[in-house]
Enzyme design. Structure first.
Site, PDB file in Angstrom:
ATOM      1  N   SER A 121       0.817  -1.226   0.000  1.00  0.00           N
ATOM      2  CA  SER A 121       0.000   0.000   0.000  1.00  0.00           C
ATOM      3  C   SER A 121       0.850   1.275   0.000  1.00  0.00           C
ATOM      4  O   SER A 121       1.796   1.406   0.779  1.00  0.00           O
ATOM      5  CB  SER A 121      -0.910   0.016   1.233  1.00  0.00           C
ATOM      6  OG  SER A 121      -1.594   1.248   1.285  1.00  0.00           O
ATOM      7  N   LYS A 139     -13.528  -4.839   2.461  1.00  0.00           N
ATOM      8  CA  LYS A 139     -14.423  -3.696   2.199  1.00  0.00           C
ATOM      9  C   LYS A 139     -15.900  -3.999   2.464  1.00  0.00           C
ATOM     10  O   LYS A 139     -16.646  -3.114   2.874  1.00  0.00           O
ATOM     11  CB  LYS A 139     -14.243  -3.189   0.763  1.00  0.00           C
ATOM     12  CG  LYS A 139     -12.893  -2.496   0.551  1.00  0.00           C
ATOM     13  CD  LYS A 139     -12.793  -1.897  -0.838  1.00  0.00           C
ATOM     14  CE  LYS A 139     -11.452  -1.233  -1.025  1.00  0.00           C
ATOM     15  NZ  LYS A 139     -11.325  -0.512  -2.291  1.00  0.00           N
ATOM     16  N   ASN A 160     -14.451   1.944   2.329  1.00  0.00           N
ATOM     17  CA  ASN A 160     -12.984   2.015   2.294  1.00  0.00           C
ATOM     18  C   ASN A 160     -12.419   2.999   3.310  1.00  0.00           C
ATOM     19  O   ASN A 160     -11.206   3.123   3.442  1.00  0.00           O
ATOM     20  CB  ASN A 160     -12.477   2.353   0.878  1.00  0.00           C
ATOM     21  CG  ASN A 160     -12.563   3.829   0.578  1.00  0.00           C
ATOM     22  OD1 ASN A 160     -13.423   4.530   1.123  1.00  0.00           O
ATOM     23  ND2 ASN A 160     -11.695   4.309  -0.275  1.00  0.00           N
ATOM     24  N   ASP A 200     -13.817   5.698  -2.999  1.00  0.00           N
ATOM     25  CA  ASP A 200     -13.197   5.256  -4.258  1.00  0.00           C
ATOM     26  C   ASP A 200     -13.885   5.893  -5.475  1.00  0.00           C
ATOM     27  O   ASP A 200     -13.218   6.475  -6.332  1.00  0.00           O
ATOM     28  CB  ASP A 200     -13.271   3.730  -4.396  1.00  0.00           C
ATOM     29  CG  ASP A 200     -12.271   3.016  -3.488  1.00  0.00           C
ATOM     30  OD1 ASP A 200     -11.197   3.581  -3.219  1.00  0.00           O
ATOM     31  OD2 ASP A 200     -12.568   1.888  -3.048  1.00  0.00           O
ATOM     32  N   TYR A 246      -3.146   2.116 -12.695  1.00  0.00           N
ATOM     33  CA  TYR A 246      -2.094   3.145 -12.745  1.00  0.00           C
ATOM     34  C   TYR A 246      -0.686   2.569 -12.703  1.00  0.00           C
ATOM     35  O   TYR A 246       0.285   3.316 -12.588  1.00  0.00           O
ATOM     36  CB  TYR A 246      -2.301   4.210 -11.663  1.00  0.00           C
ATOM     37  CG  TYR A 246      -2.268   3.722 -10.239  1.00  0.00           C
ATOM     38  CD1 TYR A 246      -3.448   3.444  -9.565  1.00  0.00           C
ATOM     39  CD2 TYR A 246      -1.060   3.573  -9.560  1.00  0.00           C
ATOM     40  CE1 TYR A 246      -3.430   3.018  -8.254  1.00  0.00           C
ATOM     41  CE2 TYR A 246      -1.035   3.148  -8.248  1.00  0.00           C
ATOM     42  CZ  TYR A 246      -2.222   2.869  -7.596  1.00  0.00           C
ATOM     43  OH  TYR A 246      -2.191   2.443  -6.293  1.00  0.00           O
TER      44      TYR A 246
HETATM   45  P1  NAP Z   1     -12.781  -6.899  -9.649  1.00  0.00           P
HETATM   46  O1  NAP Z   1     -13.878  -6.589  -8.701  1.00  0.00           O
HETATM   47  O2  NAP Z   1     -12.082  -8.193  -9.579  1.00  0.00           O
HETATM   48  O3  NAP Z   1     -13.386  -6.707 -11.141  1.00  0.00           O
HETATM   49  C1  NAP Z   1     -12.617  -7.021 -12.276  1.00  0.00           C
HETATM   50  C2  NAP Z   1     -13.377  -6.625 -13.542  1.00  0.00           C
HETATM   51  O4  NAP Z   1     -12.521  -6.892 -14.661  1.00  0.00           O
HETATM   52  C3  NAP Z   1     -14.664  -7.419 -13.786  1.00  0.00           C
HETATM   53  O5  NAP Z   1     -15.565  -6.625 -14.504  1.00  0.00           O
HETATM   54  C4  NAP Z   1     -14.157  -8.594 -14.653  1.00  0.00           C
HETATM   55  O6  NAP Z   1     -15.130  -9.146 -15.501  1.00  0.00           O
HETATM   56  C5  NAP Z   1     -13.134  -7.853 -15.518  1.00  0.00           C
HETATM   57  N1  NAP Z   1     -12.108  -8.761 -16.037  1.00  0.00           N
HETATM   58  C6  NAP Z   1     -11.181  -9.444 -15.316  1.00  0.00           C
HETATM   59  N2  NAP Z   1     -10.415 -10.186 -16.136  1.00  0.00           N
HETATM   60  C7  NAP Z   1     -10.897  -9.991 -17.405  1.00  0.00           C
HETATM   61  C8  NAP Z   1     -10.531 -10.492 -18.684  1.00  0.00           C
HETATM   62  N3  NAP Z   1      -9.517 -11.346 -18.845  1.00  0.00           N
HETATM   63  N4  NAP Z   1     -11.233 -10.053 -19.751  1.00  0.00           N
HETATM   64  C9  NAP Z   1     -12.260  -9.173 -19.610  1.00  0.00           C
HETATM   65  N5  NAP Z   1     -12.672  -8.677 -18.421  1.00  0.00           N
HETATM   66  C10 NAP Z   1     -11.983  -9.072 -17.322  1.00  0.00           C
HETATM   67  O7  NAP Z   1     -11.622  -5.782  -9.565  1.00  0.00           O
HETATM   68  P2  NAP Z   1     -11.750  -4.248  -9.083  1.00  0.00           P
HETATM   69  O8  NAP Z   1     -11.578  -4.185  -7.623  1.00  0.00           O
HETATM   70  O9  NAP Z   1     -12.946  -3.653  -9.711  1.00  0.00           O
HETATM   71  O10 NAP Z   1     -10.408  -3.643  -9.722  1.00  0.00           O
HETATM   72  C11 NAP Z   1     -10.231  -3.573 -11.113  1.00  0.00           C
HETATM   73  C12 NAP Z   1      -8.925  -2.852 -11.459  1.00  0.00           C
HETATM   74  O11 NAP Z   1      -8.968  -1.518 -10.983  1.00  0.00           O
HETATM   75  C13 NAP Z   1      -7.688  -3.481 -10.832  1.00  0.00           C
HETATM   76  O12 NAP Z   1      -6.662  -3.463 -11.803  1.00  0.00           O
HETATM   77  C14 NAP Z   1      -7.340  -2.546  -9.691  1.00  0.00           C
HETATM   78  O13 NAP Z   1      -5.941  -2.533  -9.437  1.00  0.00           O
HETATM   79  C15 NAP Z   1      -7.795  -1.208 -10.255  1.00  0.00           C
HETATM   80  N6  NAP Z   1      -8.182  -0.251  -9.210  1.00  0.00           N
HETATM   81  C16 NAP Z   1      -7.604   0.997  -9.222  1.00  0.00           C
HETATM   82  C17 NAP Z   1      -7.959   1.932  -8.257  1.00  0.00           C
HETATM   83  C18 NAP Z   1      -7.342   3.292  -8.261  1.00  0.00           C
HETATM   84  O14 NAP Z   1      -7.350   3.935  -7.194  1.00  0.00           O
HETATM   85  N7  NAP Z   1      -6.853   3.782  -9.375  1.00  0.00           N
HETATM   86  C19 NAP Z   1      -8.924   1.583  -7.279  1.00  0.00           C
HETATM   87  C20 NAP Z   1      -9.508   0.311  -7.312  1.00  0.00           C
HETATM   88  C21 NAP Z   1      -9.124  -0.601  -8.286  1.00  0.00           C
HETATM   89  P3  NAP Z   1     -16.096 -10.363 -14.977  1.00  0.00           P
HETATM   90  O15 NAP Z   1     -17.159  -9.703 -14.158  1.00  0.00           O
HETATM   91  O16 NAP Z   1     -16.601 -10.959 -16.235  1.00  0.00           O
HETATM   92  O17 NAP Z   1     -15.215 -11.277 -14.179  1.00  0.00           O
END
Ligand code: NAP
Length: 280
Positions: free
Chosen positions: A15, A66, A87, A103, A219
């Site tokens: 983190s 969360k 969060n 978030d 990012y």
């Molecule tokens: P999550 O709940 O696991 O959701 C993942 C999403 O991506 C789902 O819609 C999933 O689709 C899709 N996905 C995963 N693998 C895939 C593939 N091979 N092809 C197509 N779609 C795919 O994850 P999350 O917590 O939302 O986080 C998602 C991303 O955002 C991560 O990379 C995380 O590091 C980033 N993030 C960034 C911030 C920031 O502050 N910038 C904050 C939070 C998260 P399905 O529903 O079909 O499985």
């Protein structure tokens, strides 16, 4: 007395929140400290009870706690309630624990920092329907974005969020790929393009419209394949670091009553991530 804050998660060592919050305390002469605490799921309830006992002023919550933390809190704000995820925890003046979710609002702040507030009626394509997309969808709607479509590999998950929003539509990735010209703002929320990931783009951007706005919440790297491809089509791009910094800044404001310096923090973390790239 010195205030103390924390972030809990499993794992937690990666983190960047402690560095960010401690730098803000130093900059604003706030007598406080912020520490990472590794909490396993089976110890979550005890951890919350200990925090209460030891007098923390608040803490952040990350994966996988969360949702699980909600039964141990006294109240939730509107967005956290809608999302079913927290969060940020604030200890109120009455000693109650109140859960927030910063978030989604952090993402919207970061987006509007670049594109302003005049695009709230533009058609938005939200790509992905996971936890992050869910928070962003609700925060967009609460901010006044009126035209939201969600595309996801598993369309039922996109449909579930749309049902809860009572607005918009859910489409498959293939349908989205074929109708990209219908949208003006694109928000990429899948792990596509992550340094550690195994897929670069959620779909082909061949039909990406000229002059659109493209945001990615990944990012690391700062410049994802999605942003690169969109920029080649003339898009205004917004990287994912702003979301991370603003979600922390909104938590900081809940705890300490003022908004910290986000621009300097984005510049500092950008340099650490090896970029000299800014949103443009
Ligand atoms: P999550 O709940 O696991 O959701 C993942 C999403 O991506 C789902 O819609 C999933 O689709 C899709 N996905 C995963 N693998 C895939 C593939 N091979 N092809 C197509 N779609 C795919 O994850 P999350 O917590 O939302 O986080 C998602 C991303 O955002 C991560 O990379 C995380 O590091 C980033 N993030 C960034 C911030 C920031 O502050 N910038 C904050 C939070 C998260 P399905 O529903 O079909 O499985």
């Amino acid at each position: 007395m010195k205030k103390w804050f924390a972030v809990i998660g499993d794992p937690i060592a990666q983190s960047k929140s402690p560095e960010m919050h401690n730098a803000w305390y130093e900059e604003a002469n706030v007598d406080a400290t912020y520490i990472p605490i590794h909490v396993k799921p089976e110890h979550l309830q005890q951890a919350v009870a200990s925090f209460k006992l030891l007098g923390t002023s608040g803490w952040n919550v990350t994966i996988p706690h969360k949702q699980a933390i909600i039964p141990f809190l006294d109240e939730l704000d509107e967005l956290a309630e809608k999302m079913g995820a927290v969060n940020t925890v604030v200890r109120t003046a009455e000693g109650k624990l109140k859960g927030y979710n910063t978030d989604g609002p952090g993402f919207v702040k970061s987006l509007e920092h670049v594109i302003g507030t005049t695009k709230r009626e533009a058609p938005v394509l939200l790509i992905g329907a996971g936890g992050a997309a869910r928070g962003i969808a609700f925060a967009l709607q609460l901010t006044g974005y009126t035209n939201i479509t969600i595309a996801n590999r598993t369309v039922e998950k996109a449909q579930q969020i749309i049902d809860e929003l009572h607005a918009g539509q859910a489409v498959s990735m293939q349908e989205a790929e074929q109708s990209l010209a219908n949208y003006e703002i694109f928000i990429q929320t899948t792990p596509a393009g992550m340094t550690t990931g195994d897929f670069a783009l959620p779909f082909s951007l061949e039909k990406f419209p000229a002059g659109a706005i493209a945001a990615d919440i990944v990012y690391n790297p700062l410049m994802t394949p999605f942003l690169q491809a969109a920029e080649q089509k003339g898009a205004t791009i917004v990287n994912g670091l702003g979301m991370f910094v603003h979600q922390g800044a909104i938590a900081y404001q809940h705890w300490l009553g003022h908004y910290p310096n986000t621009n300097a923090m984005i510049a500092r973390l950008t340099a650490q991530l090896g970029g000299n790239y800014v949103n443009r």
